[in-house]
Design an enzyme around this catalytic site. Structure first.
Site, PDB file in Angstrom:
ATOM      1  N   ASN A  74      -6.296   0.737  -2.804  1.00  0.00           N
ATOM      2  CA  ASN A  74      -7.418   1.553  -1.977  1.00  0.00           C
ATOM      3  C   ASN A  74      -6.738   2.581  -1.687  1.00  0.00           C
ATOM      4  O   ASN A  74      -6.413   3.031  -0.592  1.00  0.00           O
ATOM      5  CB  ASN A  74      -7.516   0.870  -0.438  1.00  0.00           C
ATOM      6  CG  ASN A  74      -6.261   0.203   0.207  1.00  0.00           C
ATOM      7  OD1 ASN A  74      -5.212   0.475  -0.809  1.00  0.00           O
ATOM      8  ND2 ASN A  74      -6.646   0.055   1.296  1.00  0.00           N
ATOM      9  N   ASP A 107       2.350  -7.294   2.725  1.00  0.00           N
ATOM     10  CA  ASP A 107       1.338  -6.354   2.668  1.00  0.00           C
ATOM     11  C   ASP A 107       1.139  -5.027   3.954  1.00  0.00           C
ATOM     12  O   ASP A 107       0.767  -4.811   4.398  1.00  0.00           O
ATOM     13  CB  ASP A 107       0.288  -6.679   3.592  1.00  0.00           C
ATOM     14  CG  ASP A 107      -1.703  -6.579   3.325  1.00  0.00           C
ATOM     15  OD1 ASP A 107      -1.742  -5.542   2.763  1.00  0.00           O
ATOM     16  OD2 ASP A 107      -2.473  -7.220   3.903  1.00  0.00           O
ATOM     17  N   ASP A 131      -8.527  -4.763  -2.718  1.00  0.00           N
ATOM     18  CA  ASP A 131      -7.937  -5.067  -1.348  1.00  0.00           C
ATOM     19  C   ASP A 131      -8.723  -4.187  -1.096  1.00  0.00           C
ATOM     20  O   ASP A 131      -8.268  -2.997  -0.240  1.00  0.00           O
ATOM     21  CB  ASP A 131      -6.352  -5.556  -2.025  1.00  0.00           C
ATOM     22  CG  ASP A 131      -6.058  -5.858  -0.174  1.00  0.00           C
ATOM     23  OD1 ASP A 131      -6.291  -6.167  -0.322  1.00  0.00           O
ATOM     24  OD2 ASP A 131      -5.161  -4.485  -0.037  1.00  0.00           O
ATOM     25  N   HIS A 174       0.307  -1.437   0.244  1.00  0.00           N
ATOM     26  CA  HIS A 174      -0.226  -0.134   0.045  1.00  0.00           C
ATOM     27  C   HIS A 174       1.058   1.215  -0.495  1.00  0.00           C
ATOM     28  O   HIS A 174       1.772   1.680   0.802  1.00  0.00           O
ATOM     29  CB  HIS A 174      -1.005   0.233   1.167  1.00  0.00           C
ATOM     30  CG  HIS A 174      -1.660  -0.898   1.180  1.00  0.00           C
ATOM     31  ND1 HIS A 174      -3.391  -0.903   0.485  1.00  0.00           N
ATOM     32  CD2 HIS A 174      -1.711  -2.506   1.700  1.00  0.00           C
ATOM     33  CE1 HIS A 174      -3.896  -2.591   1.025  1.00  0.00           C
ATOM     34  NE2 HIS A 174      -2.869  -3.242   1.670  1.00  0.00           N
ATOM     35  N   LEU A 175       0.987   2.228  -1.077  1.00  0.00           N
ATOM     36  CA  LEU A 175       1.407   3.284  -1.293  1.00  0.00           C
ATOM     37  C   LEU A 175       1.364   4.441  -0.570  1.00  0.00           C
ATOM     38  O   LEU A 175       1.326   5.015  -0.690  1.00  0.00           O
ATOM     39  CB  LEU A 175       2.256   3.049  -2.521  1.00  0.00           C
ATOM     40  CG  LEU A 175       3.469   2.048  -3.235  1.00  0.00           C
ATOM     41  CD1 LEU A 175       3.896   2.547  -5.149  1.00  0.00           C
ATOM     42  CD2 LEU A 175       4.909   2.309  -1.749  1.00  0.00           C
TER      43      LEU A 175
END
Ligand code: DOR
Ligand code: ZN
Length: 437
Positions: A97, A311, A155, A65-66
């Site tokens: 997301n 993750d 996600d 997740h960036l």
């Protein structure tokens, strides 16, 4: 174009069946030659790789997740890719997301532009399955593919209904895109915050059973069989899910799966003292029981798990420093993964180093259909140099990620990263070592 010869050192390249002492010549952004005792041409920079270090194909984290656009206080493409290369990753695939959600070419292009400006790790955007990740209408999959997305996922949530998942698998299958599924049966999840079991009960936390994950995985594997689509089960935590994946593979479904380091290292015992109510052990899916953790180790060993992915889920300290129930799910992972893998898998005798490289490089490249995972002549010079015996003490203060939410702060582990090379450029060197490149 500059040429660099990495001379000596162990080279592990399972995709090409190599494990031994080899030289590797980098010419510009490509691997020019791999062999024993390569001649030193004029003008070549020679780097002697110490015998204790290992040259491997660049590691690829397919679940990161960036947070950009929209949550730059947690992470940006620049800080996230700095974290990636410090952790030995030459490429990351980033989750949609964000805010706005990556469900259109505009957002995908924005992420790719930020990645080009940062110029560190390669970034492969993953698009949303549904518009706004709302689980109602499919996103424009053709547009996302054309813009550069390598997979699709909602996600944070599962794909909402079986029908939408069926259509997504059919549509994405036409473009050879995998659907990455965050498996969670929403009614069983309810407002649970931790694994349903002794430790959650003792602390008065609402539980989430393993079946919450495995029921959704079973649905999706069945739909992958129905549609001949491609499904990848993200961050497996429960033994029942691994059983569902194994059964699906046996039947010939196009299913692959990943596990995170925290799910093969930790259990829900972490919920109790000394970290009781510490929100750095709150993640989704939750840490589960010994039997689940042991099942993940067995799956890594016997080949039924395809990928280790982190993750990496950065959250700001202010968001995490609230009651356990109210904190967001997730921990950072990019800068702890290699040390956890060495210490708990390779040195513990669970997997060999070549098998670890399959899990961290070869298989993610294959599943996402991206370059990498190989040190073949002519391949991009994406290379990680590992230090299997280096003692590492994890220290959030020195991490490159903008967020510090890890339960591993202060842990001492054996194994780390010496240097990271992307497209022939040295983008990270561990300055706590003597090794220079
Ligand atoms: O722990 C998690 N954090 N699990 C997810 O599925 C989403 C992620 C996030 O975005 O923070
Ligand atoms: Zn997820």
């Amino acid at each position: 174009m500059s040429k660099t010869l990495l001379r000596g050192g162990r080279l592990v390249d399972p995709a090409n069946g190599r494990d031994g002492v080899f030289d590797l010549l980098i010419d510009g952004d490509r691997i020019a030659r791999v062999g024993r005792d390569l001649p030193i041409e004029a003008g070549v920079k020679v780097v002697d790789v110490p015998s204790g270090l290992v040259v491997v194909p660049g590691l690829i984290d397919m679940h990161v997740h960036l947070r950009e656009p929209g949550q730059e206080h947690k992470e940006t493409v620049a800080t996230g890719t700095a974290s990636a290369v410090a952790g030995g990753f030459t490429a990351v695939a980033c989750m949609p997301n964000t805010n706005p959600v990556n469900d259109n070419a505009g957002v995908t292009g924005y992420i790719l532009a930020k990645a080009a400006a940062a110029n560190l790790a390669r970034v492969y955007p993953i698009g949303a399955v549904s518009r706004g990740q709302k689980g109602e209408q499919l996103a424009d999959i053709a547009e996302l593919k054309k813009a550069g997305c390598v997979a699709l996922t909602d996600d944070g949530h599962p794909v909402s209904t079986a029908l939408l998942m069926r259509r997504a698998l059919e549509y994405a299958g036409m473009f050879d895109l995998p659907i990455i599924e965050h498996c969670e049966e929403q009614t069983l999840k309810s407002d649970g915050v931790a694994h349903e079991g002794f430790h959650a009960s003792a602390l008065g936390l609402r539980g989430i059973p393993g079946e919450c994950e495995s029921i959704m995985a079973s649905r999706d594997i069945a739909l992958a069989e129905l549609t001949r689509g491609i499904v990848h089960i993200a961050h497996m935590s429960a033994r029942q899910t691994l059983d569902a994946v194994r059964y699906g593979k046996l039947r010939g479904a196009k299913v692959t799966c990943e596990v995170t380091p925290h799910h093969f290292v930790l259990t829900d015992e972490m919920l109790g003292a000394p970290m009781a109510y510490d929100t750095n052990v709150k993640m989704n899916p939750p840490l589960r029981e010994d039997a689940d953790r042991d099942a993940m180790l067995a799956g890594l060993k016997d080949g039924s798990i395809d990928v280790i992915a982190t993750d990496h889920a950065p959250h700001h300290a202010d968001e995490k420093q609230v009651e356990f129930d109210r904190a967001p799910f997730g921990i950072t992972g990019l800068e702890t993964a290699v040390s956890l893998c060495f210490d708990r898998l390779v040195h513990a005798g669970v997997v060999s180093l070549p098998r670890l490289i399959e899990l961290l490089s070869v298989n993610p490249a294959r599943i996402l259909r991206v370059p990498g995972g190989s040190l073949a002549e002519g391949a991009p010079a994406d290379i990680t140099i590992l230090a299997p015996d280096m003692n590492v003490t994890i220290d959030v203060k020195t991490m490159k990620s903008r967020s510090k939410n890890t339960p591993f702060d202060g842990w001492t582990l054996r194994g780390g990263v010496a240097a990271t090379i992307v497209g022939g450029r040295v983008v990270y060197v561990n300055d706590s070592m003597d090794f220079r490149i």
